[in-house]
Design an enzyme around this catalytic site. Structure first.
Site, short mmCIF file in Angstrom:
data_model
loop_
_atom_site.label_atom_id
_atom_site.label_comp_id
_atom_site.label_asym_id
_atom_site.label_seq_id
_atom_site.Cartn_x
_atom_site.Cartn_y
_atom_site.Cartn_z
N CYS A 30 -14.58 90.22 35.40
CA CYS A 30 -14.77 89.02 34.59
C CYS A 30 -16.01 89.14 33.69
O CYS A 30 -17.13 89.18 34.19
CB CYS A 30 -14.89 87.82 35.54
SG CYS A 30 -15.51 86.31 34.79
N CYS A 33 -18.54 86.36 34.00
CA CYS A 33 -19.23 86.49 35.30
C CYS A 33 -20.37 87.51 35.19
O CYS A 33 -21.46 87.28 35.72
CB CYS A 33 -18.25 86.95 36.38
SG CYS A 33 -16.90 85.80 36.73
#
Length: 118
Positions: A30, A33
């Protein structure tokens, strides 16, 4: 203070402790992230009285399902065992600091009484 890896085995023990626990639900693949990770790590160093935990949603699918995590990163704030904040999105540092200060300022007796009446 370094972040703590949270798993199905240790989540409840950590989350039910007194004080503040911030949880970052994330995954390696991600992009947002990965951008949020250094912000979270820096905040962990600035607030040694708070537990900063990370849940790898790929490795801990049971926890992701339990908390209905549909988008990552998701930040969850737990104070004295009560979830008081949960929101998806990579927060900028000033916003994360604002969340921390708001969680610190909560009247937990009021929070608990509102939970009982709802």
């Amino acid at each position: 203070m370094a972040t703590v890896t949270l798993t199905a085995e240790n989540f409840d023990e950590v989350a039910q402790s007194d004080g503040i626990v911030l949880v970052d639900f994330w995954a390696e693949w991600c992009g947002p992230c990965r951008r949020f990770a250094p912000v979270f790590e820096k905040a962990a160093g600035n607030h040694p009285d708070i537990v900063f935990g990370k849940v790898d949603t790929d490795a801990q699918q049971e926890l992701s399902e339990r908390f209905g995590i549909a988008s990552i990163p998701t930040l969850m704030a737990i104070r004295d065992g009560v979830i008081v904040f949960a929101e998806p999105g990579a927060l900028p540092a000033p916003t994360l600091e604002n969340v921390i200060e708001q969680v610190r300022g909560l009247d937990m007796e009021d929070v608990r009484s509102r939970l009982k009446s709802s």
